[in-house]
Design a protein around this motif. Structure first.
Motif, short mmCIF file in Angstrom:
data_model
loop_
_atom_site.label_atom_id
_atom_site.label_comp_id
_atom_site.label_asym_id
_atom_site.label_seq_id
_atom_site.Cartn_x
_atom_site.Cartn_y
_atom_site.Cartn_z
N MET A 1 41.29 51.04 34.20
CA MET A 1 40.89 49.66 34.38
C MET A 1 40.34 49.46 35.58
N LYS A 2 39.54 48.39 35.59
CA LYS A 2 38.98 48.14 36.92
C LYS A 2 39.86 47.14 37.69
N THR A 3 39.60 47.09 38.96
CA THR A 3 40.32 46.28 40.05
C THR A 3 39.27 45.06 40.58
N LEU A 4 39.90 43.89 40.36
CA LEU A 4 39.08 42.71 40.91
C LEU A 4 39.92 42.23 41.96
N THR A 5 39.23 41.54 43.00
CA THR A 5 39.84 41.02 44.03
C THR A 5 39.21 39.47 43.96
N LEU A 6 40.20 38.68 44.01
CA LEU A 6 39.92 37.31 43.97
C LEU A 6 40.48 36.49 45.15
N ASN A 7 39.58 35.89 45.89
CA ASN A 7 40.05 34.98 46.84
C ASN A 7 40.13 33.47 46.51
N VAL A 8 41.45 33.04 46.61
CA VAL A 8 41.88 31.44 46.23
C VAL A 8 42.26 31.01 47.69
N PRO A 9 42.04 29.51 47.73
CA PRO A 9 42.43 28.62 48.89
C PRO A 9 44.01 28.85 49.15
N ASP A 10 44.56 28.88 50.29
CA ASP A 10 45.94 28.92 50.51
C ASP A 10 46.69 27.75 49.69
N SER A 11 46.11 26.68 49.78
CA SER A 11 46.63 25.60 49.14
C SER A 11 46.79 25.73 47.43
N PHE A 12 46.06 26.77 47.04
CA PHE A 12 46.32 27.06 45.42
C PHE A 12 47.71 27.67 45.14
N GLU A 13 48.33 27.17 44.55
CA GLU A 13 49.78 27.52 44.26
C GLU A 13 49.68 28.43 43.18
N ILE A 14 49.48 29.79 43.14
CA ILE A 14 49.31 30.50 41.90
C ILE A 14 49.89 32.16 42.44
N ASP A 15 50.32 32.66 41.65
CA ASP A 15 50.83 34.11 42.19
C ASP A 15 49.89 34.98 41.29
#
Length: 75
Positions: A1-15
């Motif tokens: 499987m591929k590994t992806l890195t996703l940067n989201v704003p700190d205010s974005f409430e998602i795990d």
């Protein structure tokens, strides 16, 4: 499987699990992954994946309405 890195704003409430589940559900909806493949991507069982799809607005019946209309017409 591929590994992806996703940067989201700190205010974005998602795990990580929630983000992975959203991606898996969308790829399943688009027909790019089977339910088993999507479940594997989400790190859950196929049964749990199918039971959870409704929470993401995705039907387990990934069948275009046009195909259904043709099937009814041909029946």
């Amino acid at each position: 499987m591929k590994t992806l890195t996703l940067n989201v704003p700190d205010s974005f409430e998602i795990d990580e699990h929630e983000a992975t589940m959203i991606l898996a559900a969308k790829l399943y909806e688009r027909g790019e992954l089977s339910s088993g493949q999507a479940a594997e991507l989400a790190g859950i069982s196929k049964r749990t994946f199918i039971e959870t799809l409704g929470n993401y607005g995705v039907s387990i019946f990934n069948y275009p309405a046009s195909d259904l209309a043709n099937d009814v017409k041909n029946a």
